[in-house]
Motif scaffolding. Structure first.
Motif, PDB file in Angstrom:
ATOM      1  N   TRP A 176      46.465  44.381  47.733  1.00  9.80           N
ATOM      2  CA  TRP A 176      45.508  43.414  47.184  1.00  9.80           C
ATOM      3  C   TRP A 176      45.067  43.837  45.780  1.00  9.80           C
ATOM      4  CZ3 TRP A 176      43.773  38.736  47.161  1.00  9.80           C
ATOM      5  CH2 TRP A 176      42.516  38.417  46.646  1.00  9.80           C
ATOM      6  N   THR A 177      44.771  45.126  45.620  1.00 15.93           N
ATOM      7  CA  THR A 177      44.322  45.633  44.317  1.00 15.93           C
ATOM      8  C   THR A 177      45.385  45.434  43.241  1.00 15.93           C
ATOM      9  OG1 THR A 177      42.938  47.309  45.388  1.00 15.93           O
ATOM     10  CG2 THR A 177      43.483  47.678  43.074  1.00 15.93           C
ATOM     11  N   LYS A 202      46.438  41.522  42.569  1.00 17.41           N
ATOM     12  CA  LYS A 202      45.554  40.757  41.677  1.00 17.41           C
ATOM     13  C   LYS A 202      45.967  40.918  40.222  1.00 17.41           C
ATOM     14  CE  LYS A 202      41.719  42.556  43.273  1.00 17.41           C
ATOM     15  NZ  LYS A 202      40.276  42.863  43.444  1.00 17.41           N
ATOM     16  N   VAL A 203      46.645  42.020  39.926  1.00 12.09           N
ATOM     17  CA  VAL A 203      47.139  42.260  38.565  1.00 12.09           C
ATOM     18  C   VAL A 203      48.544  41.692  38.397  1.00 12.09           C
ATOM     19  CG1 VAL A 203      47.806  44.053  36.919  1.00 12.09           C
ATOM     20  CG2 VAL A 203      45.736  44.340  38.293  1.00 12.09           C
ATOM     21  N   PRO A 212      49.273  37.253  38.520  1.00 15.11           N
ATOM     22  CA  PRO A 212      49.055  36.410  37.336  1.00 15.11           C
ATOM     23  C   PRO A 212      49.896  36.807  36.136  1.00 15.11           C
ATOM     24  CG  PRO A 212      47.158  37.843  37.729  1.00 15.11           C
ATOM     25  CD  PRO A 212      48.048  37.963  38.916  1.00 15.11           C
ATOM     26  N   LYS A 260      43.654  50.629  36.139  1.00 19.60           N
ATOM     27  CA  LYS A 260      42.918  50.615  37.409  1.00 19.60           C
ATOM     28  C   LYS A 260      42.627  52.035  37.891  1.00 19.60           C
ATOM     29  CE  LYS A 260      42.814  46.195  38.983  1.00 19.60           C
ATOM     30  NZ  LYS A 260      41.625  45.538  39.558  1.00 19.60           N
TER      31      LYS A 260
END
Length: 311
Positions: A16-17, A20-21, A24, A109
């Motif tokens: 998920w982390t 999200k990058v 997109p 991140k």
């Protein structure tokens, strides 16, 4: 049972982390291929190619490889008639600098500074191209490619382009999950069975050489095997759970920039008709040399600062 549950939870959270990058950025960059943006960047970069001993057309695989991934860069190489020397220079440069948007984002991140990422990746790519061009006088024959990929159908409407971008982005997340979730479960098993400590001990000489604490050893192993993005996924968890410091995370990242996905990123260049052993050796020596130098300089700077504060 708790091991499986904790590993699955860590895998899903990491997916998920990173997702999200990755989603997109993959969507946007894929769509940009079908706009004037990438051709504009290629035209902008083309005059600089002579610095690396490359023709202007070589800007195409460099831009594609950095904007997308190594496979896009290789597809760009296969579309051109280049010498063995040019292909080798491109392979080395792309090994250091590719998939720049996604891999830079996941590095941020972890807490690695943006300027460190850009300077190390683009700096190594540019320096390696210049040095190889100056030192290697051979390789003037035309490269014989081992295969040519099938041409994909070009999307014609904006809707088709958008759907194509969605497909690539979704597939990228699926690939990510297929690697990260089993990896996190395996790491959880290693932790619970106390195998991680033994593994850290085995990597002790390497981590000591690099000036990195042993708790970053799994990060190094994951990045070496699975790649920078996957290594960053493990690094995110390690920073949170294993107490890996920002310094060690940065040093591990610097090492992995030069030497990650060591098997895959070496083997995929074989069909291009270039010697891959020198490519592998260049990556390993650069990773060791650069990380040891930065670690030594960092340690000296910290020591000098302590001496100044104590006086």
């Amino acid at each position: 049972m708790s091991t499986l549950k904790n590993g699955l939870k860590a895998g899903l959270l990491t997916t998920w982390t990173l997702g999200k990058v990755i989603f997109p950025i993959t969507l946007i960059v894929t769509m940009l291929q079908f706009t004037p943006v990438l051709p504009f960047i290629i035209d902008l970069v083309a005059p600089l190619m002579g610095l690396f001993g490359l023709s202007g057309d070589a800007a195409i695989p460099l831009v594609l490889g950095n904007a997308l991934n190594l496979y896009a860069g290789i597809a760009g190489i296969l579309s051109l008639e280049l010498t063995v020397k040019e292909v080798f220079i491109l392979a080395v440069m792309l090994s250091f600098s590719h998939n720049i948007f996604i891999e830079t984002s996941v590095a941020l991140k972890v807490g690695v500074k943006l300027w460190v990422v850009l300077v190390v990746r683009f700096g190594l790519a540019a320096l390696s191209g210049i040095v190889i061009n100056l030192l290697w006088k051979g390789g003037g024959e035309i490269a014989q490619y081992g295969f040519v990929p099938k041409a994909a159908a070009v999307p014609e409407s904006w809707l088709e382009i958008f759907l194509f971008g969605l497909e690539k982005a979704a597939f990228g997340i699926l690939q990510l999950a297929m690697i990260v979730i089993p990896l996190m479960i395996a790491i959880q098993i290693l932790k619970d069975k106390k195998y991680l400590q033994r593994f850290s001990d085995l990597l002790g000489p390497l981590t000591r050489l690099l000036g990195i604490q042993k708790n970053a050893s799994m990060t190094l192993a994951s990045g070496l095997i699975f790649g920078l993005a996957m290594g960053a996924g493990v690094m995110i968890q390690a920073v949170k759970e294993d107490g890996v410091s920002k310094k060690d995370a940065t040093l591990a990242f610097i090492f992995l920039v030069s030497c990650h996905a060591i098997v895959e990123d070496t083997l995929i260049f074989i069909p291009l008709g270039i010697p891959v052993w020198p490519l592998l050796i260049i990556r390993v020596i650069t990773a060791l040399g650069l990380t040891i130098f930065v670690s030594y300089y960092w340690r000296r700077t910290e020591q000098n600062r302590k001496e100044v504060l104590s006086t």
